[in-house]
Design an enzyme around this catalytic site. Sequence first.
Site, PDB file in Angstrom:
ATOM      1  N   SER A 262       0.859  -1.200   0.000  1.00  0.00           N
ATOM      2  CA  SER A 262       0.000   0.000   0.000  1.00  0.00           C
ATOM      3  C   SER A 262       0.880   1.229   0.000  1.00  0.00           C
ATOM      4  CB  SER A 262      -0.875   0.024   1.253  1.00  0.00           C
ATOM      5  OG  SER A 262      -0.091   0.326   2.388  1.00  0.00           O
ATOM      6  N   ASP A 263       0.387   2.311  -0.615  1.00  0.00           N
ATOM      7  CA  ASP A 263       1.086   3.565  -0.369  1.00  0.00           C
ATOM      8  C   ASP A 263       0.890   3.867   1.118  1.00  0.00           C
ATOM      9  OD1 ASP A 263       2.490   5.889  -0.467  1.00  0.00           O
ATOM     10  OD2 ASP A 263       1.456   6.720  -2.201  1.00  0.00           O
ATOM     11  N   TRP A 264       1.730   4.703   1.652  1.00  0.00           N
ATOM     12  CA  TRP A 264       1.767   4.887   3.110  1.00  0.00           C
ATOM     13  C   TRP A 264       0.467   5.537   3.608  1.00  0.00           C
ATOM     14  CZ3 TRP A 264       5.259   2.080   1.441  1.00  0.00           C
ATOM     15  CH2 TRP A 264       6.323   1.613   2.207  1.00  0.00           C
ATOM     16  N   GLY A 265      -0.389   4.715   4.150  1.00  0.00           N
ATOM     17  CA  GLY A 265      -1.682   5.229   4.593  1.00  0.00           C
ATOM     18  C   GLY A 265      -2.768   5.019   3.556  1.00  0.00           C
ATOM     19  N   GLY A 266      -2.461   4.275   2.508  1.00  0.00           N
ATOM     20  CA  GLY A 266      -3.424   4.112   1.420  1.00  0.00           C
ATOM     21  C   GLY A 266      -4.425   2.997   1.652  1.00  0.00           C
TER      22      GLY A 266
END
Length: 750
Positions: A262-266
């Site tokens: 995941s993108d960071w926090g995605g």
Amino acid sequence: MKPLHILLACLVAIAACTNNGTPVYLDPSKSVEERVADALPRLSIEEKVAMTHAQSKFSSRGVPRLGIPEVWCTDGPHGIRPEVLWDDWSQAGWSNDSCTAFPALSCLAATWDKEMSLLFGRSIGQEARYRKKDVLLGPGVNICRTPLGGRSFEYMGEDPYLAGQMVVPYVKGVQENGVAACVKHFAVNNQEVRRTATNSVVDERTLYEIYLPAFEAAVKEGGAWAIMGSYNLWNGEFNCHNHRLLNDILKGEWGFDGVVISDWGGCRDDDDAITGGLDMEFGTWTDGLHGAPSDSYNNYHLANPYLQRIADGRAGTRELDDKASRILRLIFRTSMASERHYGSFNSPEHYEAARRIAAAGTVLLKNDGVLPLSIPDGGKLVVIGENAIKKMVVGGGSSNLKTKYEITPLEALQEAFPNAQVVWERGYVGSTETSFDRVDTGEDLSESRPAGQLLADAIKATEGADAVIFIGGLNKSANQDNEGTDKLDITLPYGQDAIIETLAGVVPHLIVVNISGSPVAMPWADKVDAVVQGWYGGSETGHALADVLTGAVNPSGKLPFTLPRSLADGPLKTERQYPGIQEEGEQWWQEYYDEGVFVGYRWYSSKDIPVCFPFGHGLSYTKFEYGPAKASKSTLSCAGSFGVNEGTETVLKVSTDVRNSGERDGAEVVQLYLMPPAGDVERPVRELKGFEKLTLNAGQTGRAVMELPRRAFARFDADSHRWVVDSGTWTILVGSSSEDIRSTAEIKIN
Ligand code: BGC
């Protein structure tokens, strides 16, 4: 565990041992797949779940009981990010994490040179390996849909074919070091404005023709071991767990066997995180799920909520086994790979590579004979502009780097002309920021003179000059080339357009160097004698620019995106297209890609809209003469439709002889565009389908040979979910840019 279970586990372990008693998963002579198959059943559910989410800002847990290591990630994509604290974005304060800063990816794309891309990937991969990183968060291949996109500098331009060709060697180069390339941000993440709350409404034809091919090439040809899901939504689903994008297309159609990170926090949802194709969850906001106490990685969607769902039967373990297998595969490909190098960091070779790539990407846009520079001994070179002295490796967001050194353009020009007087004047004040994320360049950019005085001082300095160069453009501050914000306009900030016009009226021959990572307007281009597109070149940025300005390197870069005359000329006309609108009843902003496949030069050339400098444009200090384009056949029988993974076989070869008719050795990028016959489905009048960079000594003739697969002629038909080649007479255009076509040939498709 019950005694029977223990006995069974022992029997499995014994059976799985190789001859010398080493379990298969620990035996580097075994294949990755054998090792995965052996390791998976040894893991408990808790151990598997622990591997699927972060345990710190950039790492996830291994299985210490079995000697399976943690996974360590790093940004990416221009160098190895300085170390941050375990559970805090603050700098860890290491004194040995200053890396080689390589050029920004827009510069790499501007080289149009696959060897440069391999060199880049190989070098940055070695740096990642030395720093004991398993996953490099990059490269990025999102298409430059709007000149305003804040992260265009981290991507590879506006054309899917160019980006696809350039991403493959980068990925291979990184991975040959036992480090995974994590290609980002999948997919249709083409703006920074509201990037976590925007649903990109893109039809499937546009998706398959424009926004997916570079990712597809990275996976199928580059063999990427990791992909990062993007923050935005497509088709109403968040892309970090978007069933269609990840399960159907990436893992289904393309057969991707790596990990989706995941993108960071995605990652946004407990259930979709399990079933939507995500394998590893990172950075769910820095504190672990919105406002929770620090170090709360157990609260991640793929942590305790996952375990709870398995425990109460709401989730099975099929997806978990798939995720764990992929993560094990990643580990056996990287930290537990049979053959792994030590890597190297800050080596002279890496700085040399950074310099070569940055010089090869520098684009000579215009030259009325004033370049290369020649300043007599005792002569005077005047350099005006903030970007001549501003260090720009620092800044821009997650690609921010701490580098061992950064040579500025002014320093390099002073070095290049030791016997001349090289005078610098600022001309204007742009950004006085010198630090980002607590990395500081150590410069003092404060200025007390008012604007009028700065300009007057600059004009005065030009008296008696042998040459005057303005070095300006953008920087990595908010609303420029920067993650998290988009640009507000494509004109140059800080009143630079007016300053350039004023200088052009005062000095007889003005040279302008624009440093940016995204397209800017150049309304003064006709009034100056030379224009150079420079980039964020990394540690060696100044040397690379000076190499081109002095002629030590003959420029051969070509624009990876169009430089339009104005924003209004472009394809994004409405708010619903950009930056999106909030519709009643919709939770997320909706952004409609109404322009379809007409992105970048596809739009300008199809609508006959003049531009400032076209896609693919770039001059040299020598001249290239093109011979006729010759196609290996005049008729092809390849009309009709074919499946999503078909059409890779070469059906046509096109060759052109090119002669270096000037007096210097140089390199030319020969470009091939296809023009389809008129038909019922609207298509761009030209699309890039081949290119080759030829290096030719003065007087030498070389031959560019470009191979076209059936897919090069195809459009995507969303209804049948197949590629379609239309019959009729096609025109093959071969030239030096998308607008400078030197020769054409026809091909009939039956
Ligand atoms: C960026 C990614 C980056 C990640 C980790 C995110 O905000 O979008 O590109 O890799 O942070 O720093």
